[in-house]
Design a protein around this motif. Structure first.
Motif, PDB file in Angstrom:
ATOM      1  N   SER A  35       0.825  -1.210   0.000  1.00  0.00           N
ATOM      2  CA  SER A  35       0.000   0.000   0.000  1.00  0.00           C
ATOM      3  C   SER A  35       0.859   1.259   0.000  1.00  0.00           C
ATOM      4  O   SER A  35       0.535   2.241  -0.675  1.00  0.00           O
ATOM      5  N   ARG A  36       1.955   1.232   0.757  1.00  0.00           N
ATOM      6  CA  ARG A  36       2.849   2.395   0.786  1.00  0.00           C
ATOM      7  C   ARG A  36       3.469   2.653  -0.582  1.00  0.00           C
ATOM      8  O   ARG A  36       3.593   3.799  -1.013  1.00  0.00           O
ATOM      9  N   ILE A  37       3.849   1.595  -1.262  1.00  0.00           N
ATOM     10  CA  ILE A  37       4.453   1.754  -2.584  1.00  0.00           C
ATOM     11  C   ILE A  37       3.447   2.338  -3.564  1.00  0.00           C
ATOM     12  O   ILE A  37       3.765   3.236  -4.350  1.00  0.00           O
ATOM     13  N   ILE A  38       2.205   1.857  -3.517  1.00  0.00           N
ATOM     14  CA  ILE A  38       1.182   2.397  -4.412  1.00  0.00           C
ATOM     15  C   ILE A  38       0.928   3.866  -4.097  1.00  0.00           C
ATOM     16  O   ILE A  38       0.794   4.702  -5.005  1.00  0.00           O
ATOM     17  N   ARG A  39       0.881   4.231  -2.812  1.00  0.00           N
ATOM     18  CA  ARG A  39       0.690   5.640  -2.449  1.00  0.00           C
ATOM     19  C   ARG A  39       1.863   6.480  -2.941  1.00  0.00           C
ATOM     20  O   ARG A  39       1.681   7.615  -3.400  1.00  0.00           O
ATOM     21  N   ALA A  40       3.088   5.936  -2.844  1.00  0.00           N
ATOM     22  CA  ALA A  40       4.264   6.674  -3.318  1.00  0.00           C
ATOM     23  C   ALA A  40       4.188   6.892  -4.823  1.00  0.00           C
ATOM     24  O   ALA A  40       4.549   7.963  -5.331  1.00  0.00           O
ATOM     25  N   ILE A  41       3.724   5.888  -5.568  1.00  0.00           N
ATOM     26  CA  ILE A  41       3.560   6.042  -7.013  1.00  0.00           C
ATOM     27  C   ILE A  41       2.522   7.112  -7.315  1.00  0.00           C
ATOM     28  O   ILE A  41       2.710   7.955  -8.203  1.00  0.00           O
ATOM     29  N   LEU A  42       1.423   7.107  -6.570  1.00  0.00           N
ATOM     30  CA  LEU A  42       0.389   8.133  -6.775  1.00  0.00           C
ATOM     31  C   LEU A  42       0.931   9.530  -6.503  1.00  0.00           C
ATOM     32  O   LEU A  42       0.584  10.487  -7.205  1.00  0.00           O
ATOM     33  N   ASP A  43       1.790   9.649  -5.492  1.00  0.00           N
ATOM     34  CA  ASP A  43       2.381  10.956  -5.192  1.00  0.00           C
ATOM     35  C   ASP A  43       3.219  11.469  -6.360  1.00  0.00           C
ATOM     36  O   ASP A  43       3.340  12.681  -6.561  1.00  0.00           O
ATOM     37  N   GLU A  44       3.813  10.556  -7.117  1.00  0.00           N
ATOM     38  CA  GLU A  44       4.670  10.933  -8.238  1.00  0.00           C
ATOM     39  C   GLU A  44       3.930  10.907  -9.572  1.00  0.00           C
ATOM     40  O   GLU A  44       4.520  11.210 -10.610  1.00  0.00           O
ATOM     41  N   THR A  45       2.645  10.553  -9.547  1.00  0.00           N
ATOM     42  CA  THR A  45       1.889  10.357 -10.786  1.00  0.00           C
ATOM     43  C   THR A  45       0.577  11.130 -10.724  1.00  0.00           C
ATOM     44  O   THR A  45      -0.476  10.547 -10.434  1.00  0.00           O
ATOM     45  N   PRO A  46       0.592  12.440 -10.987  1.00  0.00           N
ATOM     46  CA  PRO A  46      -0.663  13.196 -10.982  1.00  0.00           C
ATOM     47  C   PRO A  46      -1.631  12.630 -12.022  1.00  0.00           C
ATOM     48  O   PRO A  46      -1.236  12.323 -13.151  1.00  0.00           O
ATOM     49  N   LEU A  47      -2.898  12.486 -11.628  1.00  0.00           N
ATOM     50  CA  LEU A  47      -3.890  11.876 -12.509  1.00  0.00           C
ATOM     51  C   LEU A  47      -4.984  12.875 -12.876  1.00  0.00           C
ATOM     52  O   LEU A  47      -5.428  13.655 -12.040  1.00  0.00           O
ATOM     53  N   ARG A  48      -5.401  12.805 -14.137  1.00  0.00           N
ATOM     54  CA  ARG A  48      -6.589  13.520 -14.582  1.00  0.00           C
ATOM     55  C   ARG A  48      -7.679  12.485 -14.824  1.00  0.00           C
ATOM     56  O   ARG A  48      -7.423  11.416 -15.397  1.00  0.00           O
ATOM     57  N   ALA A  49      -8.902  12.803 -14.386  1.00  0.00           N
ATOM     58  CA  ALA A  49      -9.970  11.801 -14.384  1.00  0.00           C
ATOM     59  C   ALA A  49     -10.223  11.229 -15.778  1.00  0.00           C
ATOM     60  O   ALA A  49     -10.275  10.005 -15.955  1.00  0.00           O
ATOM     61  N   ALA A  50     -10.385  12.085 -16.781  1.00  0.00           N
ATOM     62  CA  ALA A  50     -10.727  11.589 -18.121  1.00  0.00           C
ATOM     63  C   ALA A  50      -9.629  10.693 -18.674  1.00  0.00           C
ATOM     64  O   ALA A  50      -9.905   9.634 -19.248  1.00  0.00           O
ATOM     65  N   SER A  51      -8.394  11.110 -18.491  1.00  0.00           N
ATOM     66  CA  SER A  51      -7.277  10.320 -19.011  1.00  0.00           C
ATOM     67  C   SER A  51      -7.176   8.973 -18.304  1.00  0.00           C
ATOM     68  O   SER A  51      -6.907   7.943 -18.942  1.00  0.00           O
ATOM     69  N   PHE A  52      -7.395   8.949 -16.988  1.00  0.00           N
ATOM     70  CA  PHE A  52      -7.319   7.685 -16.260  1.00  0.00           C
ATOM     71  C   PHE A  52      -8.484   6.770 -16.644  1.00  0.00           C
ATOM     72  O   PHE A  52      -8.307   5.543 -16.734  1.00  0.00           O
ATOM     73  N   ILE A  53      -9.650   7.322 -16.898  1.00  0.00           N
ATOM     74  CA  ILE A  53     -10.785   6.511 -17.351  1.00  0.00           C
ATOM     75  C   ILE A  53     -10.479   5.886 -18.707  1.00  0.00           C
ATOM     76  O   ILE A  53     -10.828   4.725 -18.969  1.00  0.00           O
TER      77      ILE A  53
ATOM     78  N   ARG B   6      12.182   8.305 -15.451  1.00  0.00           N
ATOM     79  CA  ARG B   6      11.228   8.554 -14.357  1.00  0.00           C
ATOM     80  C   ARG B   6      10.313   7.351 -14.173  1.00  0.00           C
ATOM     81  O   ARG B   6       9.993   6.958 -13.047  1.00  0.00           O
ATOM     82  N   PHE B   7       9.879   6.769 -15.295  1.00  0.00           N
ATOM     83  CA  PHE B   7       9.041   5.577 -15.227  1.00  0.00           C
ATOM     84  C   PHE B   7       9.780   4.448 -14.506  1.00  0.00           C
ATOM     85  O   PHE B   7       9.229   3.777 -13.623  1.00  0.00           O
ATOM     86  N   LEU B   8      11.037   4.234 -14.854  1.00  0.00           N
ATOM     87  CA  LEU B   8      11.837   3.180 -14.224  1.00  0.00           C
ATOM     88  C   LEU B   8      12.017   3.433 -12.736  1.00  0.00           C
ATOM     89  O   LEU B   8      11.901   2.510 -11.917  1.00  0.00           O
ATOM     90  N   ALA B   9      12.291   4.684 -12.374  1.00  0.00           N
ATOM     91  CA  ALA B   9      12.496   5.008 -10.958  1.00  0.00           C
ATOM     92  C   ALA B   9      11.205   4.835 -10.168  1.00  0.00           C
ATOM     93  O   ALA B   9      11.213   4.338  -9.037  1.00  0.00           O
ATOM     94  N   CYS B  10      10.087   5.240 -10.772  1.00  0.00           N
ATOM     95  CA  CYS B  10       8.796   5.189 -10.076  1.00  0.00           C
ATOM     96  C   CYS B  10       8.314   3.754  -9.910  1.00  0.00           C
ATOM     97  O   CYS B  10       7.994   3.311  -8.805  1.00  0.00           O
ATOM     98  N   PHE B  11       8.306   2.986 -11.008  1.00  0.00           N
ATOM     99  CA  PHE B  11       7.712   1.650 -10.958  1.00  0.00           C
ATOM    100  C   PHE B  11       8.725   0.570 -10.609  1.00  0.00           C
ATOM    101  O   PHE B  11       8.342  -0.582 -10.366  1.00  0.00           O
ATOM    102  N   GLY B  12      10.006   0.938 -10.556  1.00  0.00           N
ATOM    103  CA  GLY B  12      10.979  -0.003 -10.032  1.00  0.00           C
ATOM    104  C   GLY B  12      10.672  -0.387  -8.596  1.00  0.00           C
ATOM    105  O   GLY B  12      11.065  -1.467  -8.134  1.00  0.00           O
ATOM    106  N   LYS B  13       9.955   0.477  -7.876  1.00  0.00           N
ATOM    107  CA  LYS B  13       9.543   0.151  -6.500  1.00  0.00           C
ATOM    108  C   LYS B  13       8.700  -1.122  -6.471  1.00  0.00           C
ATOM    109  O   LYS B  13       8.779  -1.906  -5.526  1.00  0.00           O
ATOM    110  N   LEU B  14       7.872  -1.313  -7.511  1.00  0.00           N
ATOM    111  CA  LEU B  14       7.034  -2.511  -7.539  1.00  0.00           C
ATOM    112  C   LEU B  14       7.861  -3.769  -7.769  1.00  0.00           C
ATOM    113  O   LEU B  14       7.438  -4.868  -7.406  1.00  0.00           O
ATOM    114  N   ALA B  15       9.034  -3.618  -8.380  1.00  0.00           N
ATOM    115  CA  ALA B  15       9.897  -4.784  -8.565  1.00  0.00           C
ATOM    116  C   ALA B  15      10.346  -5.351  -7.230  1.00  0.00           C
ATOM    117  O   ALA B  15      10.678  -6.531  -7.130  1.00  0.00           O
ATOM    118  N   ASP B  16      10.352  -4.520  -6.193  1.00  0.00           N
ATOM    119  CA  ASP B  16      10.740  -4.991  -4.861  1.00  0.00           C
ATOM    120  C   ASP B  16       9.711  -5.944  -4.272  1.00  0.00           C
ATOM    121  O   ASP B  16       9.959  -6.563  -3.241  1.00  0.00           O
TER     122      ASP B  16
END
Length: 306
Positions: A13-31, A191-201
């Motif tokens: 959960s912490r890793i997902i929250r950290a990714i969200l902090d680094e990944t601003p989302l717009r509703a239409a684009s995420f849909i 940036r993608f590698l740094a952000c989602f490399g956390k999930l590799a852990d």
């Protein structure tokens, strides 16, 4: 063991929250990402309640979801249906064709390079040139561009010339570096590698995140990779810088997508509904995606996730 499992879930959960902090989302684009990842390969229309629930998991409010859906309907990307008091939305035919083209880039093997010169004709050349640039072409003059990717039909009228290299292969890399500024695309991949490399852990069962969190994580993964890979010019490997991070990013994407999919798809099957019942856990289209990503996942060392 129970305490370890709880700690693992909290870590996920912490890793997902950290990714969200680094990944601003717009509703239409995420849909759009939800439809591309979950709905399109399964067909049908999904209940707006499902959109509201999964968007809430990434911090997007119900009000923003409803506003975004209305705008996507007005833009001709979604069409609505009702059954009783429930509203369902499906992709329009035009949107399905657009999504299929994007899916081939995101999930499929690298495209064969096909060099093209595009000479814009008629009025509104600057507006159409900007569309070409957004699709990965390089501007050579106010009306002339070069690229290797398909171009939007909206740029017509235009003259399109297919090109082959007759001589001067040793100069092609220098030509490319003068036409395209690849640095922003390389930075986006890093940036993608740094952000989602956390999930590799989370490999080897290090964090047993819930099926709902697996779906959120996979949607964030697709959302960010979609933005990076659809915007870069996707030039052939022989003209790219030696330290180009795109291949590593694609391998990480493939491995994480396969790692997250079993639980993510389980959550879809348990909770997402269409007009005729639950969405299936898997279809031929979803299995094809996983098969296409299998070779990518096996080709690198971005974490032992499969």
């Amino acid at each position: 063991m129970q305490a370890n499992g709880k700690n693992s879930e909290e870590q996920g959960s912490r890793i997902i929250r950290a990714i969200l902090d680094e990944t601003p989302l717009r509703a239409a684009s995420f849909i759009v990402t939800i439809y591309g990842d979950v709905v399109e390969p399964r067909g049908g229309a999904i209940w707006i309640g499902n959109l509201i629930e999964i968007c809430a998991d990434v911090g997007i409010s119900e009000t923003l979801v409803r506003t975004a859906v209305s705008r996507l309907v007005a833009a001709g990307q979604l069409a609505g249906e009702r059954e009783g008091r429930r509203s369902f939305y499906r992709l329009t035919d035009a949107a399905r064709a657009e999504f299929a083209a994007a899916a081939r880039v995101i999930f499929g093997p690298p495209e064969e390079a096909s060099w093209r010169f595009v000479q814009l004709m008629g009025s509104s050349a600057e507006e159409r040139m900007q569309m070409l640039e957004r699709s990965g072409h390089a501007r050579l003059s106010p009306r002339l561009a070069i690229g290797v990717r398909p171009f939007p039909n909206a740029i017509m009228p235009a003259l399109v010339f297919r090109a082959e290299l007759a001589q001067g292969a040793s100069e092609l890399k220098a030509f490319v570096s003068g036409c395209w500024d690849l640095a922003p695309h390389a930075q986006a991949y890093r940036r993608f590698l740094a952000c989602f490399g956390k999930l590799a852990d989370l490999s080897d069962g290090a964090a047993a995140i819930t099926p709902e969190e697996c779906l959120s994580a996979r949607l964030l993964l697709v959302h960010q990779f979609r933005f990076v890979t659809l915007r870069e010019p996707r030039l052939p490997a022989e003209v790219l810088p030696a330290d180009w991070p795109g291949d590593e990013a694609r391998r990480l994407f493939a491995r994480l997508y396969r790692r997250l999919s079993p639980q993510a798809d389980l959550h879809v099957a348990r909770n997402f509904v269409t007009l005729t019942g639950p969405l299936p856990k898997a279809t031929g289209a979803t299995e094809d995606r996983l098969r296409m990503l299998c070779d990518e996942a096996a080709s690198g060392k971005a974490g032992d996730l499969v």
